[in-house]
Design a protein around this motif. Structure first.
Motif, PDB file in Angstrom:
ATOM      1  N   TRP A 104     -11.693  11.333  -6.337  1.00 18.79           N
ATOM      2  CA  TRP A 104     -11.887   9.835  -5.688  1.00 18.79           C
ATOM      3  C   TRP A 104     -12.670   9.552  -5.758  1.00 18.79           C
ATOM      4  CZ3 TRP A 104      -7.460   8.128  -7.392  1.00 18.79           C
ATOM      5  CH2 TRP A 104      -6.911   6.250  -6.966  1.00 18.79           C
ATOM      6  N   SER A 134       2.717   1.848  -3.197  1.00 14.15           N
ATOM      7  CA  SER A 134       1.546   2.316  -4.424  1.00 14.15           C
ATOM      8  C   SER A 134       1.137   3.842  -4.644  1.00 14.15           C
ATOM      9  CB  SER A 134       0.107   1.210  -4.237  1.00 14.15           C
ATOM     10  OG  SER A 134       0.413   0.237  -4.226  1.00 14.15           O
ATOM     11  N   LYS A 135       1.193   3.636  -3.100  1.00 17.66           N
ATOM     12  CA  LYS A 135       0.914   5.399  -2.445  1.00 17.66           C
ATOM     13  C   LYS A 135       1.831   5.960  -3.192  1.00 17.66           C
ATOM     14  CE  LYS A 135      -2.474   4.661   0.848  1.00 17.66           C
ATOM     15  NZ  LYS A 135      -2.691   4.839   2.390  1.00 17.66           N
ATOM     16  N   PHE A 179       1.861   6.998  -6.894  1.00 17.71           N
ATOM     17  CA  PHE A 179       0.920   7.469  -7.234  1.00 17.71           C
ATOM     18  C   PHE A 179       1.116   9.075  -7.436  1.00 17.71           C
ATOM     19  CE2 PHE A 179      -3.355   9.111  -6.515  1.00 17.71           C
ATOM     20  CZ  PHE A 179      -4.012   9.315  -8.143  1.00 17.71           C
ATOM     21  N   GLN A 180       1.160   9.479  -6.223  1.00 13.27           N
ATOM     22  CA  GLN A 180       1.915  10.755  -6.171  1.00 13.27           C
ATOM     23  C   GLN A 180       3.078  11.199  -7.134  1.00 13.27           C
ATOM     24  OE1 GLN A 180       2.580  10.483  -1.717  1.00 13.27           O
ATOM     25  NE2 GLN A 180       0.487  11.179  -1.488  1.00 13.27           N
ATOM     26  N   ILE A 218      -1.987   1.447 -11.317  1.00 17.39           N
ATOM     27  CA  ILE A 218      -1.343   2.845 -10.533  1.00 17.39           C
ATOM     28  C   ILE A 218      -1.379   4.180 -11.708  1.00 17.39           C
ATOM     29  CG2 ILE A 218       0.003   3.774  -8.678  1.00 17.39           C
ATOM     30  CD1 ILE A 218       0.213   1.514  -7.819  1.00 17.39           C
ATOM     31  N   ASP A 240       0.895  -1.142   0.420  1.00 14.98           N
ATOM     32  CA  ASP A 240       0.324  -0.537  -0.318  1.00 14.98           C
ATOM     33  C   ASP A 240       1.097   1.503   0.018  1.00 14.98           C
ATOM     34  OD1 ASP A 240      -2.263  -1.387  -0.407  1.00 14.98           O
ATOM     35  OD2 ASP A 240      -2.487  -1.422   2.218  1.00 14.98           O
ATOM     36  N   GLU A 241       1.353   0.896   0.869  1.00 17.39           N
ATOM     37  CA  GLU A 241       2.315   2.599   0.935  1.00 17.39           C
ATOM     38  C   GLU A 241       3.341   2.902  -0.355  1.00 17.39           C
ATOM     39  OE1 GLU A 241       2.626   4.882   3.222  1.00 17.39           O
ATOM     40  OE2 GLU A 241       0.623   4.028   4.101  1.00 17.39           O
ATOM     41  N   PRO A 260      -6.629  11.697   1.247  1.00 15.78           N
ATOM     42  CA  PRO A 260      -6.134  10.162   1.728  1.00 15.78           C
ATOM     43  C   PRO A 260      -6.426   9.582   0.721  1.00 15.78           C
ATOM     44  CG  PRO A 260      -7.729  11.191   3.579  1.00 15.78           C
ATOM     45  CD  PRO A 260      -7.376  12.164   2.586  1.00 15.78           C
ATOM     46  N   ILE A 261      -5.711   8.374   0.314  1.00 13.70           N
ATOM     47  CA  ILE A 261      -6.017   7.777  -0.670  1.00 13.70           C
ATOM     48  C   ILE A 261      -5.996   5.985  -0.651  1.00 13.70           C
ATOM     49  CG2 ILE A 261      -4.395   7.626  -2.643  1.00 13.70           C
ATOM     50  CD1 ILE A 261      -2.501   9.912  -2.390  1.00 13.70           C
ATOM     51  N   ASP A 262      -6.736   5.841  -1.159  1.00  6.69           N
ATOM     52  CA  ASP A 262      -7.249   3.626  -1.013  1.00  6.69           C
ATOM     53  C   ASP A 262      -6.792   4.060  -2.464  1.00  6.69           C
ATOM     54  OD1 ASP A 262      -8.236   1.935  -0.568  1.00  6.69           O
ATOM     55  OD2 ASP A 262      -9.807   2.464  -0.600  1.00  6.69           O
ATOM     56  N   LEU A 263      -5.929   3.441  -3.117  1.00 11.80           N
ATOM     57  CA  LEU A 263      -5.719   2.786  -4.155  1.00 11.80           C
ATOM     58  C   LEU A 263      -5.773   0.665  -4.127  1.00 11.80           C
ATOM     59  CD1 LEU A 263      -2.204   4.376  -4.604  1.00 11.80           C
ATOM     60  CD2 LEU A 263      -4.360   4.604  -6.130  1.00 11.80           C
TER      61      LEU A 263
END
Length: 957
Positions: free
Chosen positions: A411, A355-356, A359-360, A393, A352-353, A380-383
């Motif tokens: 989002w 992935s974020k 994405f950023q 992503i 998760d981390e 907050p981002i939920d991928l």
């Protein structure tokens, strides 16, 4: 249901323009036909508005709308065929021209009317039939209740897209393809680096296995970039499902051998001694034997394919490494079967981390510089819906970066459209849902541009200019938002980059993207969409596509088995083909039977096997706009090329065509003439008529020669529309009357629209007269001066818009660098010297420059505020010193030489990321030892740049 409307919308838009032109031809229309055409025109305008609304609306479209849109597309195609057939068969207006007496004009019209009565009558019947079809399409919509899109959603989105496209052109696109570590893969790459650095002398194989889009190729290329420069030879090649051994071996040879050496090997290749594959295998083994190499084989689909490739490579105990990527465990185990030396690595989805973080970073890369997504960092981002798949992503990040909505609101919309439970990016279907969502968000014009990418084969490098010129020729780009067609085509291309539909692979020395690639899973989705709309028909490609049941409009033949291609095209209707693209051999075209008169795009780049009947066929393509024969073996153009009245782009670079036919001046719409060979400096000779009858529409003239003497020289004063002029050979002596004429023409064009000027003057002293120009070309953005330049033109320091500058090594002095450091927009600076034969007094000139600079060439501190790329290409590179604060933002340094004295202060280049060094195969031991010390020092810098060392073939003794 998903609805593909972009291509249909563009087709109708182009057709409405053609119908307007046809209605203006009073003489050509039989009584009653004008009303039919006017009805069709009005009906298509309404259809165009409906398609525009469909392409910009947010709501889902049902099967009725999808079917009706396809009907519009089909009738638009057929009407366009009819209109073009009309123009083809009745090309001239006997009443036009404005000359002659009224009586003669009336007689001409009367005679023309009698001679053309039958074709006009035949076309009138077709138009009546098409009018009836248009009526049926219109009434069918009302009969079955096909609903209109929501006007409020359409208006809002249209305004937003218009604003974004208008702002896009203001964003600076000048950059280099940067080297960065893959996000979320640091630990895996660190482990693999230790394996690569193991001093094991055996030939070892690294097999990277994982789901498509998970990052296998990214990891392989990260290792290749970091360690490839430490191996004697290296290459990257895509294998794919349809395995072509000859193509794979040729690709490797082209990368591990200098271009000249490859040609020599081909020349020595016996005509009939075994198969081509056997000959290539022998050449490759002979070249790699005893050498340490690093090879990457991307996307291997079968164990048998790997065994074939493996057996073609020498297995010397010198520490060579082969990296293989594959989606299949069984294939990976076969590749890494030596448990002692080989390594199998499973590439997993990102946590998760990470992935974020990916994405950023991806959003940051794609964002509008003036209006960045700062709100993203605080939301907050939920991928979960991407399941840690990098491809999903990155693609979703491209969408987010280009949307003009608050991130939280956006989002929420994405999550509603893609519920996590229904998306599983561990399956191809799950990835397709993400890609489909991002594709459907595109404006109609960008959907068309995306679909058009299906023309190109998997893993191919797509030229930006080739793509944009084709889009213009197809009529998919029209002026709007105050931008010209060329500017808007580049805006669309930049949007594809920002949206992550394509990724930049190479940048030109002017900072613009030169080539790009499409990820294979994205390309597979695009091809399926293109097939769905019968937009482009691909034959012989990587993916097996169903044989089209409809008329084929755009045909792309990929390099494949010739028999398979011929069998497939024998089953489809080719009489309506408007665009023909061939990759591979022209043998695939030998049995094609399409209507030459309506072909608008003919792209044969790189094809071999040109025969007389191919040249003859070109002269029949009266509507062709884009003709690409680059790197083919064509020897001459059709003498009647002047018949191609609609031709806009003629690309004959790197061919054996050395002279343009006299009839070239009859091309009234020609915009780009591209000839010669940039690498060998072979030139294209212009006919004398080009000065007598100027081509007013010409914007680019490249690769030509201009020679003075009794035969005369073309006068370029009338070519006021020229934006780019490239001369590969200039030979005008000062006593020649044409000497001052050419100086005058450059002064004159420089005050008009000329933006890029390149001149190679080896044999005369014309270049040194440039310093005396009374009116220098102040608006240049690109300037190249090659040859025996000794007087630095002082006016260059006044060129505030200059972003790309190439000068001869003969003016490399400290004072020159001090003057250039003040140029505010200079992005790339190159000093080079290359000649067809050795220049005996070149050494004297370089020695004098060094003496004038007190024995060393010093790059001053300060200045060069925008310079990112610095290059030197010369037989002798003198002592070079970078001052403490020299060139603060230079990211890439390239040096090519036969003799290297030394380089000091390279660690003072604060922004340096890459150093590319190319040494002649005839370099002395002193040069090689100096080079070794330089490389060793560079790899120990505090911010160590990536250092790559290559050897090039030097044709001089």
């Amino acid at each position: 249901m998903d609805l593909v409307v972009g291509a249909s919308q563009s087709t109708v838009k182009s057709l409405v323009s053609k119908l307007g032109s046809l209605l203006a031809q009073e003489y050509a229309l039989i009584r009653g036909v004008r009303g039919d055409i006017q009805y069709i025109n009005d009906e298509l305008c309404s259809m165009q508005a409906f398609l525009t609304n469909l392409g910009t609306g947010d709501e889902d479209h049902d099967a009725q709308i999808q079917d009706w849109a396809k009907q519009i597309r089909d009738i638009a195609y057929d009407i366009e065929d009819c209109v073009d057939d009309f123009a083809h068969r009745l090309p001239d207006d006997p009443g036009g021209g404005g000359g002659g007496c009224c009586c003669c004009s009336s007689v001409n019209v009367w005679v023309h009317g009698i001679l053309t009565w039958y074709p006009r009558r035949e076309i009138a019947v077709k138009i009546a039939e098409l009018k009836s079809r248009a009526e049926h399409v219109g009434t069918r919509r009302a009969r079955y209740g096909v609903r209109d899109p929501d006007p409020s959603k359409v208006a809002g989105r249209s305004a937003g897209e218009a604003a974004y496209l208008a702002a896009e052109n203001q964003v600076s696109g000048y950059q280099l393809v940067g080297v960065k570590e893959p996000v979320g893969m640091a630990e895996a790459i660190s482990d693999l680096e230790r394996w690569v650095k193991d001093p094991n002398k055996a030939r070892r194989v690294l097999a990277l296995v994982g789901f498509g889009g998970v990052g296998k190729t990214t990891i392989a290329m990260a290792l290749y970039r970091k360690f490839g420069g430490q191996f004697e030879h290296r290459a990257v090649v895509t294998v794919s499902q349809k395995f072509d051994l000859a193509a794979v071996l040729q690709s490797i040879l082209s990368q591990v051998m200098p271009q000249v050496a490859v040609k020599e090997e081909q020349g020595r290749r016996p005509a009939k001694t075994g198969t081509l594959e056997n000959q290539l295998q022998k050449e490759l083994q002979r070249h790699l034997k005893g050498k340490r190499y690093f090879l990457v084989f991307d996307d291997i689909w079968s164990a048998s394919a790997w065994e074939i490739v493996r057996n073609c490579l020498p297995a010397d105990e010198v520490g060579s490494i082969i990296a293989v990527t594959t989606r299949f465990q069984a294939v990976a185990r076969t590749c890494a079967r030596d448990k002692k030396n080989d390594l199998l690595h499973q590439v997993d989805h990102l946590p998760d981390e990470e992935s974020k973080a990916l994405f950023q970073e991806s959003v940051s890369e794609s964002k509008d510089i003036k209006d960045g997504r700062k709100d993203l960092m605080d939301t907050p981002i939920d991928l979960e819906l991407c399941n840690g798949l990098p491809l999903a992503i990155v693609t979703l990040a491209g969408l987010v970066a280009c949307k003009r909505k608050e991130f939280g609101e956006l989002w929420e919309e994405i999550h509603k459209s893609l519920p996590p439970k229904s998306v599983n990016c561990h399956t191809p279907e799950g990835v397709t849902k993400i890609l489909s969502f991002c594709y459907n968000d595109l404006p109609g014009d960008l959907k068309t541009c995306s679909l058009y990418l299906s023309v190109f084969p998997k893993a191919s490098k797509i030229s930006r200019k080739r793509l944009t010129r084709r889009l213009i020729a197809e009529g998919f780009v029209s002026e709007k938002h105050g931008q010209s067609i060329e500017e808007l085509a580049e805006t669309y291309f930049n949007q594809l980059i920002r949206r992550k539909i394509v990724r930049a692979v190479e940048h030109s020395s002017n900072g613009k993207v030169k080539t790009c690639q499409v990820h294979d899973m994205v390309l597979e989705y695009i091809i399926s969409k293109s097939s769905e709309e019968n937009f482009i028909t691909v034959v012989g490609g990587h993916w097996l596509m169903p044989t089209p049941r409809n008329k084929v409009r755009r045909l792309s033949l990929h390099n494949s088995d010739v028999k398979h291609v011929k069998d497939t095209i024998g089953k489809i209707n080719l009489s309506h083909v408007r665009s023909v693209t061939v990759f591979g051999s022209l043998n695939q075209l030998s049995s094609l039977s399409f209507k030459f008169g309506i072909v608008q795009v003919l792209d044969l780049q790189g094809c071999k096997g040109f025969k007389k009947h191919h040249v003859k066929a070109i002269s029949k393509m009266l509507l062709v706009k884009f003709l690409n024969l680059r790197r083919t073996d064509i020897k001459e153009l059709p003498s009647k090329i002047g018949r191609l009245k609609h031709l806009e782009t003629l690309d004959i670079r790197e061919t054996n065509v050395r002279e343009l036919p006299d009839s070239i001046v009859q091309l009234e719409k020609i915009s780009d003439i591209l000839g010669g060979n940039k690498h060998t400096r072979e030139t294209l000779k212009l006919p004398q008529e080009i000065g007598k009858k100027p081509m007013k529409s010409l914007r680019i003239l490249s690769g030509i020669e201009i020679v003075g003497g009794s035969s005369g020289m073309p006068d370029l004063h009338e070519y006021t529309g020229l934006k780019k002029l490239t001369i590969y050979k200039l030979n005008i002596q000062e006593k020649d009357p044409s000497f001052k004429t050419f100086v005058s023409s450059i002064e004159y064009l420089g005050g008009c629209s000329l933006k890029t000027l390149s001149i190679d003057d080896e044999a005369s002293d014309w270049l040194n007269s440039l310093d005396s120009l009374t009116s220098p070309p102040k608006y240049l953005t690109g300037l190249e001066l090659h040859g025996m330049l000794t007087k630095f033109p002082q006016w260059i320091q006044q060129l505030s818009d200059l972003s790309k500058l190439t000068l001869s090594m003969t003016v490399l002095r400290t004072d020159t660098l001090e003057l250039l450091s003040k140029l505010p927009s200079l992005f790339s600076l190159t000093f080079s010297f290359s000649a067809a034969k050795e220049v005996p007094y070149l050494g004297d000139i370089l020695h004098k420059n060094k003496s004038d600079s007190e024995g060393e060439i010093v790059v001053p501190d300060g200045g060069f505020e925008a310079l990112k790329l610095l290059r030197f290409a010369t037989p002798v590179l003198p002592l070079l010193i970078f001052s403490e604060k020299a060139m603060p933002v230079v990211g890439r340094l390239e040096m090519s030489f036969k003799v290297l004295e030394s380089v000091f202060g390279m660690d003072n280049l604060a922004g340096l990321q890459e150093v590319h060094l190319r040494v002649s195969d005839k370099a002395s031991k002193f040069t090689r030892s100096t080079l070794a010390r330089l490389v060793k020092q560079a790899r120990k810098f505090a911010k160590a740049p990536r250092v790559v060392v290559d050897e090039y073939y030097d044709g001089f003794k």
